[in-house]
Scaffold this motif. Sequence first.
Motif, PDB file in Angstrom:
ATOM      1  N   LEU A   1     136.145  12.018  96.101  1.00  0.00           N
ATOM      2  CA  LEU A   1     135.514  12.722  94.990  1.00  0.00           C
ATOM      3  C   LEU A   1     135.922  12.130  93.654  1.00  0.00           C
ATOM      4  CD1 LEU A   1     133.911  15.073  93.766  1.00  0.00           C
ATOM      5  CD2 LEU A   1     135.935  16.502  94.026  1.00  0.00           C
TER       6      LEU A   1
ATOM      7  N   ARG B   1     139.050  13.346 101.243  1.00  0.00           N
ATOM      8  CA  ARG B   1     137.827  13.776 100.574  1.00  0.00           C
ATOM      9  C   ARG B   1     138.062  13.938  99.072  1.00  0.00           C
ATOM     10  NH1 ARG B   1     137.278  17.099 105.358  1.00  0.00           N
ATOM     11  NH2 ARG B   1     138.193  18.855 104.236  1.00  0.00           N
TER      12      ARG B   1
ATOM     13  N   LEU C   1     133.047  21.624  93.842  1.00  0.00           N
ATOM     14  CA  LEU C   1     133.221  20.366  94.553  1.00  0.00           C
ATOM     15  C   LEU C   1     134.626  20.259  95.131  1.00  0.00           C
ATOM     16  CD1 LEU C   1     131.378  17.741  92.314  1.00  0.00           C
ATOM     17  CD2 LEU C   1     130.850  18.344  94.668  1.00  0.00           C
TER      18      LEU C   1
ATOM     19  N   ALA D   1     125.504  19.378  92.933  1.00  0.00           N
ATOM     20  CA  ALA D   1     126.396  19.040  91.822  1.00  0.00           C
ATOM     21  C   ALA D   1     126.777  17.572  91.856  1.00  0.00           C
ATOM     22  CB  ALA D   1     127.643  19.921  91.879  1.00  0.00           C
ATOM     23  N   ALA D   2     127.079  17.055  93.045  1.00  0.00           N
ATOM     24  CA  ALA D   2     127.437  15.646  93.155  1.00  0.00           C
ATOM     25  C   ALA D   2     126.285  14.749  92.719  1.00  0.00           C
ATOM     26  CB  ALA D   2     127.851  15.333  94.594  1.00  0.00           C
TER      27      ALA D   2
ATOM     28  N   SER E   1     127.458  22.032  96.276  1.00  0.00           N
ATOM     29  CA  SER E   1     128.294  20.866  96.016  1.00  0.00           C
ATOM     30  C   SER E   1     127.477  19.580  96.098  1.00  0.00           C
ATOM     31  CB  SER E   1     129.450  20.821  97.021  1.00  0.00           C
ATOM     32  OG  SER E   1     130.242  21.981  96.927  1.00  0.00           O
TER      33      SER E   1
ATOM     34  N   LEU F   1     130.749  23.495  88.001  1.00  0.00           N
ATOM     35  CA  LEU F   1     130.481  22.935  89.317  1.00  0.00           C
ATOM     36  C   LEU F   1     131.637  22.109  89.871  1.00  0.00           C
ATOM     37  CD1 LEU F   1     126.781  21.856  88.719  1.00  0.00           C
ATOM     38  CD2 LEU F   1     127.576  23.787  90.076  1.00  0.00           C
ATOM     39  N   ALA F   2     132.469  21.524  89.005  1.00  0.00           N
ATOM     40  CA  ALA F   2     133.574  20.718  89.501  1.00  0.00           C
ATOM     41  C   ALA F   2     134.523  21.522  90.393  1.00  0.00           C
ATOM     42  CB  ALA F   2     134.336  20.091  88.328  1.00  0.00           C
TER      43      ALA F   2
ATOM     44  N   ALA G   1     134.964  22.485  98.094  1.00  0.00           N
ATOM     45  CA  ALA G   1     134.292  21.954  99.281  1.00  0.00           C
ATOM     46  C   ALA G   1     135.133  20.902  99.981  1.00  0.00           C
ATOM     47  CB  ALA G   1     132.938  21.365  98.889  1.00  0.00           C
ATOM     48  N   THR G   2     135.969  20.196  99.238  1.00  0.00           N
ATOM     49  CA  THR G   2     136.784  19.149  99.860  1.00  0.00           C
ATOM     50  C   THR G   2     137.913  19.728 100.700  1.00  0.00           C
ATOM     51  OG1 THR G   2     138.260  18.973  97.932  1.00  0.00           O
ATOM     52  CG2 THR G   2     136.293  17.583  97.967  1.00  0.00           C
TER      53      THR G   2
END
Length: 289
Positions: free
Chosen positions: A288, A284, A268, A219-220, A216, A264-265, A271-272
Amino acid sequence: SRPRRGRAHVRSPPGRGTRLTPARRGALAFGAMIVLSALAFGSFPGSTPSVTRGVTLGLSAAGLALGLLRPQIGTSTLAFLVPLAPGLARLSGDRSGAPVLAALALAVLGSALAGSVARGEKSLLPLRLLRFAAAFLVLAAFSAAASIARGETLYLLFRGRVDPLPVNALGMTAAERSRGAILTFLGLVLLLLALEVFTRFSRTPEDRDRLLLATSAGAAAAFVFAAVSRFAPLDPSFQPWSEMHRRVGTFTDPNALGVGIGLLAPLLFAATVRRGSSADAARRALALI
């Protein structure tokens, strides 16, 4: 009854004989990794700058050491670099399209697998899947070899020796065809190797969280590069995409950027909401967005 006469059966001492011990299996896996890494470096185009080759070799050596000695750190670092590595060489001025990520990933994943096998750790994948993967890779290797032989040998025999030698109407040369066959095979190897290695090193929730966080974060960072390049191109001379006003960020082309965002989104987002209360997850998620 009388005991049988004859030579007594003597077992070989541990570590000897022809039996494949975990250490020997690990050594075989390490040797296979060296061969595949050599193929990856051999597929670098001739126009690749020496700086790119040297940096890739140094990073691969470091990744090899991390994979053997600190596999958790090595796999997490690779997970972070996956969204960033495809375009880093290009952003530094290299236009050769060298498979930097493939060489680095083979070093990290191959050494991590070799160390795990040498320690006697068992695969978590189903045996049927492992057998299918092994058979599939053997078939892919034969297919790549046949493609190279057909482009480099048979065509030369029938048409004469020409350099560069076009092998189709699009102008692809025999060398480019061989390079493409090798990279396709290495891509299939990496797909199955990543599945095996990341499964081995995500046994616990903490391990899975570590890999998710690393991916993540990478990716960010890649998305930040893509967003910035929309207003201030990081590589304004990259043809033909700069003339078409399409941005690629750290990826190889705009289509790869779109695929990367699509893949990848969700990570992410996962992960939040992975840890903490619902209020923390909402904050979070807003951050994002």
